[in-house]
Scaffold this active site. Structure first.
Site, PDB file in Angstrom:
ATOM      1  N   ASP A   3     -11.347  -7.801 -14.385  1.00 44.93           N
ATOM      2  CA  ASP A   3     -11.310  -9.253 -14.527  1.00 44.93           C
ATOM      3  C   ASP A   3     -12.093  -9.927 -13.400  1.00 44.93           C
ATOM      4  O   ASP A   3     -12.728 -10.962 -13.616  1.00 44.93           O
ATOM      5  CB  ASP A   3      -9.860  -9.746 -14.537  1.00 44.93           C
ATOM      6  CG  ASP A   3      -9.138  -9.317 -15.816  1.00 44.93           C
ATOM      7  OD1 ASP A   3      -9.804  -9.173 -16.851  1.00 44.93           O
ATOM      8  OD2 ASP A   3      -7.913  -9.122 -15.768  1.00 44.93           O
ATOM      9  N   GLY A  13      -0.450  -9.940 -17.347  1.00 44.20           N
ATOM     10  CA  GLY A  13       0.582 -10.237 -18.334  1.00 44.20           C
ATOM     11  C   GLY A  13       1.380 -11.481 -17.977  1.00 44.20           C
ATOM     12  O   GLY A  13       0.836 -12.448 -17.447  1.00 44.20           O
ATOM     13  N   LYS A  54      -7.451 -11.095  -8.045  1.00 46.96           N
ATOM     14  CA  LYS A  54      -6.479 -10.437  -8.926  1.00 46.96           C
ATOM     15  C   LYS A  54      -5.979  -9.204  -8.198  1.00 46.96           C
ATOM     16  O   LYS A  54      -6.656  -8.166  -8.181  1.00 46.96           O
ATOM     17  CB  LYS A  54      -7.102 -10.058 -10.271  1.00 46.96           C
ATOM     18  CG  LYS A  54      -6.072  -9.434 -11.216  1.00 46.96           C
ATOM     19  CD  LYS A  54      -6.505  -9.458 -12.660  1.00 46.96           C
ATOM     20  CE  LYS A  54      -5.369  -8.954 -13.547  1.00 46.96           C
ATOM     21  NZ  LYS A  54      -5.642  -9.145 -14.980  1.00 46.96           N
TER      22      LYS A  54
END
Length: 212
Positions: free
Chosen positions: A43, A107, A32
């Site tokens: 995450d 997102g 990520k």
């Protein structure tokens, strides 16, 4: 080997759980590049706690921003500008490993990364395939089809959808109207742990391999 980019129809729709499932199913690596907000942990840390296989490598973030907000705002708070070329340079180093790479976005597609570029621009720069995550809720048809429309407008390679949660019977309609196939559905479960991720990975592995 093209990376697989996990994005969704919005925020809080289960991208990280789906990323864990796909990572486990393919015994892939995970990355990520932009994390905005980590008071409850990153995450990447959650992925490392959820997968069972010993082969996957969890790579560190390029940008690890304190504020839980849109990345361009979180970066601005720290006097940083997110540089997509820097992320792409890091990706080229990771791509030397001969294993599938799962990249999780923040997102949806039009989340801003800086004043001029969006998550969509990062996907294009990395030449990634995209798995779309849709959570079933009132309004998700509209959000899902808008996301699919943006992908088509920008010629994004989309192997298909992974659906999350249960709410009525939206999935097949979204598949039909979007033109993107269904790769799987994540079962609702109040407890998300290693065993849950393994079970869901086993359910989806055949369709993933066929689509990718």
């Amino acid at each position: 080997m093209q990376p697989i980019f996990i994005t969704g129809i919005g925020t809080g729709i289960g991208k990280t759980i789906v990323s864990a499932i796909v990572t486990e199913a393919l015994q892939a690596d995970y990355w990520k590049p932009v994390q905005a907000g980590f008071d409850d942990g990153t995450d990447a840390l959650l992925i490392s706690e959820l997968i069972l296989n010993k082969d996957s490598i969890i790579y560190p973030e390029v940008y690890k921003l304190k504020l839980a907000a849109s990345p361009h705002i979180a970066a601005r708070e720290e006097n940083i500008k997110i540089d997509l070329d820097l992320i792409a340079d890091k990706y080229r180093q990771l791509a030397t490993v001969k294993r599938q790479l799962i990249i999780e976005g923040a997102g949806g597609l039009l989340v801003p990364l800086n004043d001029n570029e969006f998550m969509l621009d990062l996907i294009r720069k990395l030449d990634a395939k995209v798995i779309l995550v849709s959570r079933n809720y009132l309004g998700s048809i509209n959000h899902s089809l808008l996301t699919a429309m943006v992908c088509k407008q920008h010629n994004i390679n989309v192997p298909g959808w992974i659906f999350n949660d249960q709410y009525m019977q939206y999935e097949e309609e979204i598949v039909q109207w979007s033109g993107y196939k269904k790769l799987g559905s994540v079962s609702f479960n109040s407890t998300i742990d290693k065993n849950f991720i393994r079970r869901e990975a086993e359910k989806i592995s055949a369709s993933l391999l066929a689509a990718l």
